[in-house]
Design a protein around this motif. Structure first.
Motif, PDB file in Angstrom:
ATOM      1  N   UNK A 139       0.907  -1.096   0.079  1.00  0.00           N
ATOM      2  CA  UNK A 139      -0.015   0.088  -0.050  1.00  0.00           C
ATOM      3  C   UNK A 139       0.910   1.317   0.003  1.00  0.00           C
ATOM      4  N   UNK A 140       1.842   1.292   0.869  1.00  0.00           N
ATOM      5  CA  UNK A 140       2.772   2.645   0.745  1.00  0.00           C
ATOM      6  C   UNK A 140       3.516   2.498  -0.353  1.00  0.00           C
ATOM      7  N   UNK A 141       3.966   1.475  -0.860  1.00  0.00           N
ATOM      8  CA  UNK A 141       4.763   1.291  -2.052  1.00  0.00           C
ATOM      9  C   UNK A 141       3.992   2.197  -3.337  1.00  0.00           C
ATOM     10  N   UNK A 142       2.644   1.847  -3.342  1.00  0.00           N
ATOM     11  CA  UNK A 142       1.696   2.622  -4.354  1.00  0.00           C
ATOM     12  C   UNK A 142       1.723   4.091  -3.976  1.00  0.00           C
ATOM     13  N   UNK A 143       1.770   4.134  -2.807  1.00  0.00           N
ATOM     14  CA  UNK A 143       1.711   5.709  -2.180  1.00  0.00           C
ATOM     15  C   UNK A 143       2.864   6.458  -2.518  1.00  0.00           C
ATOM     16  N   UNK A 144       3.957   5.812  -2.517  1.00  0.00           N
ATOM     17  CA  UNK A 144       5.292   6.563  -2.750  1.00  0.00           C
ATOM     18  C   UNK A 144       5.183   6.782  -4.184  1.00  0.00           C
ATOM     19  N   UNK A 145       4.861   6.269  -5.004  1.00  0.00           N
ATOM     20  CA  UNK A 145       4.695   6.658  -6.721  1.00  0.00           C
ATOM     21  C   UNK A 145       3.916   7.667  -7.067  1.00  0.00           C
ATOM     22  N   UNK A 146       2.805   7.667  -6.168  1.00  0.00           N
ATOM     23  CA  UNK A 146       1.648   8.793  -6.188  1.00  0.00           C
ATOM     24  C   UNK A 146       2.143  10.148  -5.777  1.00  0.00           C
ATOM     25  N   UNK A 147       2.944  10.059  -4.592  1.00  0.00           N
ATOM     26  CA  UNK A 147       3.525  11.278  -3.786  1.00  0.00           C
ATOM     27  C   UNK A 147       4.787  11.666  -4.389  1.00  0.00           C
ATOM     28  N   UNK A 148       5.600  10.952  -5.013  1.00  0.00           N
ATOM     29  CA  UNK A 148       6.880  11.649  -5.503  1.00  0.00           C
ATOM     30  C   UNK A 148       6.519  11.742  -6.992  1.00  0.00           C
ATOM     31  N   UNK A 149       5.657  11.558  -7.619  1.00  0.00           N
ATOM     32  CA  UNK A 149       5.389  11.957  -9.026  1.00  0.00           C
ATOM     33  C   UNK A 149       5.193  13.503  -9.093  1.00  0.00           C
TER      34      UNK A 149
END
Length: 490
Positions: free
Chosen positions: A132-142
């Motif tokens: 879940x946080x791995x997916x959040x990392x993509x969205x927050x770092x984009x």
């Protein structure tokens, strides 16, 4: 539990606060808030490491079988300490660098949110929490990639999103099977696949493991899913490139460590076609990344290709599954993090001071900024693997681990590729030093202006440079810590 929750969600909440903050408030207050938030976040992580280590905490449950769990173990300590140090250095560097960029409030907001998400990844106690946080990392770092809003940045951001989501879906596919055939989703040293499941469903589980390695390997820039990295890193602001290249890509490395050593177990994967195919892809990535970096004229893009190569050094150590090689791989996590952050910050300082972005334009830069170029040179020697830097120690363990592994072909081919890559690394990093300090007789010395970058830029680079050398001079404590950890997982 409150210490872990605060360490994770304070920087996320602080980032959200900056995003909704009024644009009209002055820059000084914004920087004071951001600096305070960064320091408080670092303190909270340190407190959590000291007071909450070893215990498991359940935040809530998505379903009866899918709890959101956090736990601090040895791997958590390694990655979270590296993350905090680099985020502090790049964050304070950005206070000066971002003067010439727009939308600073948005940048610092997402910067803090990414920090919180990365700490959550470090502290994740099971596979579903990590995913879940791995997916959040993509969205927050984009948004860090998209920051300047140019067409190039937008296309790079979309490529980053597309590749990351493709990788995440491969990992999600694997998560279904791990939940079905594993004893638990909780990270356990040695793996969670029972002997019965390995015997009855070994074929499908090996395929699942390979897909998860490919999926999580996207974030680590592993061939053939590497193309997003040289597109995304150069278009981001230099301090964002530093954390992208030094920390955010390490989320893929952390994911692979969890999959190999805490989910499937090295005993299940060792000697299989998965290990063989994985090592082939890794060695291809090492050589390809070094060669592309050698041929690249734009400095930040050259460093991005270098990251592709150097991350696969770490993956090679993990793939060999020998105690020495894993020690080298984990040590290179730290060394590469400090070195690559310093290199991107050096490039950013040169861009900020001169506006130059291409390697051939850096001629004579050492006459203008000698301290900065000395830092660049020292960390470059570390990336090449020259003593007494930390890069030499990590690559020594990598080579020794491969030679002692007894894996046919790879026990000698791996060290050969590492050596060739080291020579290429020297070929694409050291010309900047040579031309920077020795520009030639036809250089216009009359136009020379000796001016180092401001202290907010210089001090973070100095700190990272010192750390990269300190690991090489005093590796004993870190190596001992890693050795104790590795005994539990191999």
């Amino acid at each position: 539990m409150q210490y872990i929750i605060l360490a994770i969600f304070f920087p996320i909440a602080a980032g959200l606060y900056l995003l909704i903050r009024k644009e009209s408030e002055n820059r000084k207050n914004l920087l004071l808030c951001t600096g305070a938030f960064l320091i408080i976040s670092a303190v909270l992580v340190v407190i959590a490491l000291f007071l909450a280590g070893g215990r498991m905490y359940t935040l809530f449950s998505l379903t009866d079988k899918l709890p959101i769990i956090f736990k601090i173990d040895e791997i958590s300590v390694l990655f979270s300490v590296m993350t905090i140090i680099i985020f502090l250095c790049a964050g304070f560097f950005s206070f000066e660098y971002m003067k010439h960029e727009e939308k600073e409030k948005r940048y610092y907001g997402f910067y803090l949110m990414v920090l919180g998400v990365l700490i959550a990844l470090c502290f994740a106690g099971n596979l579903i929490t990590f995913y879940l946080f791995f997916e959040m990392l993509t969205l927050s770092s984009m948004p860090l990639v998209l920051h300047n809003g140019s067409r190039e940045a937008i296309m790079a951001g979309l490529k980053y999103l597309f590749y990351s989501l493709c990788g995440a879906y491969m990992a999600l596919f694997g998560l279904y099977f791990v939940e079905r055939y594993g004893n638990t989703l909780t990270f356990s040293a040695g793996g969670v696949i029972s002997e019965q499941a390995a015997s009855a469903h070994g074929g499908i589980l090996l395929l699942v493991a390979f897909l998860m390695l490919l999926g999580f390997g996207v974030k680590a820039g592993m061939f053939p899913m590497h193309a997003w990295l040289p597109a995304a890193h150069p278009v981001a602001p230099a301090p964002a490139s530093a954390v992208l290249s030094a920390v955010i890509v390490k989320a893929g490395v952390l994911a692979i460590i969890r999959v190999v050593y805490y989910i499937f177990g090295s005993s299940f994967l060792k000697g299989t076609w998965v290990q063989t195919t994985w090592m082939i892809l890794i060695l291809l990535t090492i050589f390809m990344g070094s060669m592309l970096a050698y041929r690249e004229p734009v400095m930040k893009k050259r460093l991005a290709y270098s990251t592709i190569s150097q991350l696969s050094y770490i993956l090679f150590g993990l793939a060999v599954m020998d105690a020495g090689s894993v020690t080298g791989g984990l040590l290179h996590v730290l060394c590469h993090g400090f070195i690559k952050a310093a290199l991107f910050l050096c490039a950013g300082a040169i861009i900020y001071m001169t506006g130059k972005t291409r390697v051939e334009e850096f001629r004579g830069i050492g006459k203008e900024m000698p301290l900065l170029l000395w830092c660049y040179t020292i960390v470059s020697l570390g990336l090449i693997g020259i003593p007494p830097t930390g890069g030499f120690i990590s690559k020594w363990y990598l080579a020794q681990g491969a030679l002692s592994s007894g894996i046919p072909v790879f026990d000698w081919l791996g060290p050969v590729i590492l050596l060739v890559s080291a020579l290429l690394t020297a070929g694409y990093l050291l010309p900047v030093t040579i031309k920077g300090f020795f520009p030639g007789a036809d250089y216009d010395y009359n136009s020379l202006r000796k001016k180092e970058p401001p202290a907010l830029m210089t001090i973070p680079v100095l700190i990272l440079t010192i750390l990269s050398v300190a690991i090489g001079l005093f590796p004993g404590t870190v190596v001992q810590y890693l050795s104790q950890m590795i005994e539990k997982i191999i």
